[in-house]
Scaffold this active site. Structure first.
Site, mmCIF file in Angstrom:
data_model
loop_
_atom_site.group_PDB
_atom_site.id
_atom_site.type_symbol
_atom_site.label_atom_id
_atom_site.label_comp_id
_atom_site.label_asym_id
_atom_site.label_seq_id
_atom_site.Cartn_x
_atom_site.Cartn_y
_atom_site.Cartn_z
ATOM 1 N N ASP A 210 28.748 54.905 76.911
ATOM 2 C CA ASP A 210 29.224 56.242 77.203
ATOM 3 C C ASP A 210 28.321 56.919 78.227
ATOM 4 O O ASP A 210 27.095 56.740 78.220
ATOM 5 C CB ASP A 210 29.232 57.053 75.896
ATOM 6 C CG ASP A 210 29.766 58.453 76.070
ATOM 7 O OD1 ASP A 210 30.978 58.596 76.287
ATOM 8 O OD2 ASP A 210 28.965 59.403 75.997
ATOM 9 N N GLU A 247 30.972 53.609 81.238
ATOM 10 C CA GLU A 247 31.778 54.746 81.664
ATOM 11 C C GLU A 247 31.141 55.383 82.886
ATOM 12 O O GLU A 247 30.099 56.030 82.799
ATOM 13 C CB GLU A 247 31.887 55.774 80.541
ATOM 14 C CG GLU A 247 32.809 56.930 80.920
ATOM 15 C CD GLU A 247 32.650 58.149 80.034
ATOM 16 O OE1 GLU A 247 33.598 58.957 79.989
ATOM 17 O OE2 GLU A 247 31.579 58.319 79.410
#
Length: 496
Positions: A210, A247
């Site tokens: 993330d 990401e």
């Protein structure tokens, strides 16, 4: 000595390049090649789904929600999972024993587990003392997380991101107020590596990282390079490296670009999501999809984690499709799984009416298990797109055509297109407001095939449309403008 001095850095560079390439390998079992994101599911439910549905339908792996302890926030919004408080493996999805059991059970049926990991930050500001899902306490406003432990010395100085073209702000200030860890700090690196190592010991195949864009690529490289090899007790070969997909939101004009990360592992290709949504919403003609992939400015196929929507952008307005536009969503997903580009991930959502909405839960705020109707669809607040026939049968299509190229592209100059995948598969789309009726080259051997969009092959018969292919590979293809689905798909394993 001069030659040896030259050789050593070259050898090191080759070894690092090998490690980087290894981190692009998802470690799929057999011919499977599609990941599903079971967003906010409990570990016990994922284990059951691996055994009862995902493995039988040919899914390759599951991306799971963050596994480590997070703050408890009023109303239990989905994003509380992205506000970590410690690295204890206890969340609303279950505890460490539940997680370990799920990973074991899924690996035993050839379904790999990829964990959404939070390396960038800890929880944002919270009024007073924050309490976590495992009972830990913290004072995020003071950057005090004693359950790790982290103190203020382990974080970058607080600042807001006001200029997204300022590298310092993007990588050292606080993303939406989340306390920004200093990944260059040896203590922080040690904690993050230990966390990833523990998950690998439990049998995971890799990680979705993330907010990777908000961490320096050099810091992530150090962390990735020092994480242990995958656990051979779970069926991984010796020296196998974790699959990493990061990401990185990059629309092509970002100061911090995806090219800083794509050698470390795969990168989420957000432009894929936006452009495929634009096409199937009718804002770009399908004929242009013939050159889909790198010609559109996307990453090389083996470096791109591709998706129609994800848990973030499905909640945004704009071009991105989600389950609320089901016909176009299924068409876009079928194209995603049929066209030979990218590392495919499909979304499995819960229903939402507002951006912050919690997953389905009971009066005590416990996540509830999905329930299924007689056709296997979810009924109690879970959407379960991965259980839609048109999507799981396209996972089977993707498995059947694996290793083949695209050929015999056809289009009507507008929004009707078709193509072959070697001699293994054929697919056609109609996004016009008039019927498609054409005799087209399917590239398949002569015979009768079941259209896996409208039905499925069962006991030698087809529950949907059947299509007869002649000795030259041609067949009459019909998709009405008002049909329930705008796709027709045939493959070698669906021959009657």
């Amino acid at each position: 000595m001069a030659k040896l001095a030259l050789f050593i850095p070259l050898l090191t560079a080759c070894l690092m390049a090998t490690v980087a390439r290894a981190q692009h390998n998802p470690h799929w079992w057999g011919n499977r090649n599609t990941i599903v994101h079971l967003f906010e599911w409990k570990w016990s439910d994922i284990a059951n789904e691996c055994e009862n549905f995902l493995a039988p339908q040919g899914y390759a792996g599951v991306q799971v929600s963050p596994v480590n302890e997070n703050i408890i926030s009023a109303g239990r919004p989905w994003w509380e999972r992205y506000q970590p408080i410690s690295y204890k493996l206890i969340t609303r999805s279950g505890n460490e024993l539940d997680f370990a059991s799920m990973v074991r059970r899924c690996n035993d049926v050839g379904v790999r587990i990829y964990v959404d990991v939070l390396l960038n930050h800890m929880s944002g500001d919270f009024e007073g003392t924050a309490v976590g899902t495992g009972g830990s306490v913290a004072e995020p406003s003071k950057k005090s997380f004693p359950a790790v432990p982290y103190t203020a010395a382990d974080f970058h100085p607080s600042c807001d991101i006001t200029d997204w073209n300022d590298r310092f702000q993007v990588q050292q200030c606080e993303l939406v107020g989340l306390k920004d860890l200093d990944q260059g700090n040896n203590w922080v690196r040690t904690q993050l590596i230990a966390f990833l190592d523990h998950l690998i010991q439990l049998g995971v195949a890799g990680f979705r990282v993330d907010a990777a864009k908000h961490m320096a690529a050099s810091d992530l490289k150090f962390i990735y390079d020092n994480v242990r090899d995958l656990n051979t007790d779970h069926g991984f070969p010796n020296n196998a490296r974790a699959f990493i997909f990061q990401e990185v939101i990059d629309h092509g004009h970002e100061t911090v670009s995806r090219e800083e990360y794509n050698q470390l592992g795969a990168v989420t290709e957000f432009r894929f999501s936006e452009e495929i949504g634009k096409a199937f919403r009718g804002h770009n003609t399908l004929k242009w999809l013939q050159s889909w992939g790198t010609a559109w400015g996307f990453l090389p196929s083996e470096q791109a984690l591709t998706f129609v929507d994800n848990h973030d952008n499905q909640r945004d307005s704009g071009e991105v499709l989600n389950y609320k536009s089901p016909k176009q969503y299924k068409m876009a997903t079928a194209f995603h799984l049929a066209y030979p580009y990218g590392i495919s991930r499909v979304m499995s959502s819960f229903g939402f009416d507002d951006r912050d909405q919690a997953p389905p839960q009971d009066a005590s705020e416990n996540i509830i298990s999905p329930q299924f109707d007689v056709e296997g669809a979810c009924t109690n607040g879970w959407i379960c797109e991965h259980r839609w026939r048109q999507i799981y049968n396209m996972v089977g299509f993707k498995n059947a055509v694996r290793g083949t190229g695209l050929s015999n592209w056809w289009d009507n100059g507008d929004n009707q297109v078709a193509f072959c995948r070697g001699s293994k598969g054929f697919i056609a789309f109609n996004n016009n407001n008039y019927d498609l009726n054409e005799t087209l080259q399917t590239c398949l051997p002569a015979g009768t095939y079941c259209d896996v969009i409208s039905g499925a092959k069962l006991n030698g018969a087809c529950a949907g449309k059947s299509v007869t292919v002649d000795g030259n590979g041609y067949a009459h293809i019909s998709i009405g403008a008002n049909e329930f689905d705008g796709v027709l798909a045939l493959h070698a394993d669906a021959k009657l």
